[in-house]
Design a protein around this motif. Structure first.
Motif, short mmCIF file in Angstrom:
data_model
loop_
_atom_site.label_atom_id
_atom_site.label_comp_id
_atom_site.label_asym_id
_atom_site.label_seq_id
_atom_site.Cartn_x
_atom_site.Cartn_y
_atom_site.Cartn_z
N THR A 40 7.62 4.31 -1.64
CA THR A 40 8.12 5.74 -2.17
C THR A 40 9.72 4.87 -1.91
O THR A 40 10.09 3.93 -1.80
N SER A 86 1.00 -1.19 -0.12
CA SER A 86 -0.03 0.35 0.05
C SER A 86 1.21 1.21 0.07
O SER A 86 0.16 2.73 -0.36
N GLU A 87 1.89 1.21 0.07
CA GLU A 87 3.26 2.38 0.11
C GLU A 87 4.24 1.80 -1.14
O GLU A 87 4.59 1.15 -0.83
N LYS A 141 -0.67 -0.78 -3.84
CA LYS A 141 -1.77 -0.82 -4.33
C LYS A 141 -2.75 0.79 -4.08
O LYS A 141 -2.25 1.99 -3.56
#
Lengths: 122, 169
Positions: free
Chosen positions: A86, A83-84, A104
């Motif tokens: 970076t 979901s991350e 996601k």
């Protein structure tokens, strides 16, 4: 071909399976695990061609699982579905030996783009 | 960045949450798009998935809440079930689905708010019945949205104003 999906969320494993099907990878056998420790067991049992792994999980997270695999000399193809996404996480994943990181929410096109070269080379 | 301080005001988080939820609607939920219906109160029989975003400058909870029936419908859609089958889903699977929904949108909120606080970290999602109310310390705003297909949800942003005050001190 065999794909191992590692995610502590049952619904996310279901979504990943659906997306694999939509991306044209529905004929591949799918194996599931609920965390990194279970994932290591499934790798040993099933020798998958590709691991699709969440990052944050209880017991053993995804990056720990990947480091454990590489530390044991296992070079199974490995990608993160998280979901991350970076730049820092991407770098950590690549340094540990991951081939890609899918963030996601994803689409079937995202899967096709990232997985096609990997599965074609398997 | 606007004049509104995200360390003290929920509105920027709610705007980012609305954008991330719209993205979820057209991707993971495979719907036509999300319509923002406007502000609303915290009243009603709601269950919600919550997740913390904490950084050097702020401490925030965001949530996606809905009626128990809508939570089941959302979960059923993710498990590829029809409306009737989804009403039979075990509570644990519904909680898993709602937790994953908020987990996905939180990633989108984090990336959208990174220009304000690059140190933001996501917590683990949890699901509760009801919604968190405003207090003197917690500033809360709610926004009603239609995910598509008539699935109405309440988007929630809760800012811990003391965290920002301590960070500024």
């Amino acid at each position: 071909m065999k794909i191992l999906i590692v995610d502590d969320s049952k619904v996310m494993r279901s979504i990943v399976k659906r997306t694999l099907r939509q991306a044209g990878f529905g004929s591949h056998e799918v194996v599931e695990a609920g965390n990194g420790a279970e994932g290591l067991e499934r790798v040993a049992e099933h020798t998958p061609d590709l691991v699709l792994c969440d990052w944050n999980m209880p017991e053993m997270n995804g990056i720990e699982m990947l480091q454990e695999l590489r530390g044991a000399g296992n070079e199974v193809k490995f990608g993160f579905v998280t979901s991350e996404g970076t730049a820092e996480m991407h770098q950590v994943a690549m340094d540990a030996g991951a081939l890609f990181l899918i963030t996601k929410p994803f689409t079937a096109d995202d899967f096709e783009e990232k997985l096609s070269p990997v599965l074609a080379a398997a | 960045m606007s004049e509104v301080d995200p360390g003290l005001e929920p509105r920027p988080w709610l705007d980012a949450l609305a954008e991330a939820t719209a993205e979820l609607s057209t991707t993971t939920l495979e719907l036509d798009g999300c319509t923002i219906l406007g502000p609303r109160n915290s009243d009603g029989d709601l269950s919600g998935g919550y997740i913390a975003l904490i950084g050097d400058k702020c401490s925030v909870q965001i949530a996606v809440a809905a009626s128990p029936e809508t939570c089941r419908t959302i979960a059923g859609r993710l498990f590829e079930m029809n409306a009737e089958e989804s009403q039979e889903l075990p509570e644990g699977d519904v909680a898993d689905a709602i937790g994953e929904v908020v987990n996905i949108v939180a990633g989108g909120v984090k990336s959208r708010m990174a220009s304000y606080d690059a140190t933001l970290q996501l917590g683990l999602p949890f699901v509760i019945e009801g919604v968190i109310e405003s207090t003197k310390r917690l500033r809360t705003e709610y926004l009603e949205a239609d995910l598509g297909g008539g699935m109405k949800v309440v988007l929630v942003a809760i800012v811990d104003t003391r965290h920002a005050a301590n960070a500024a001190a």
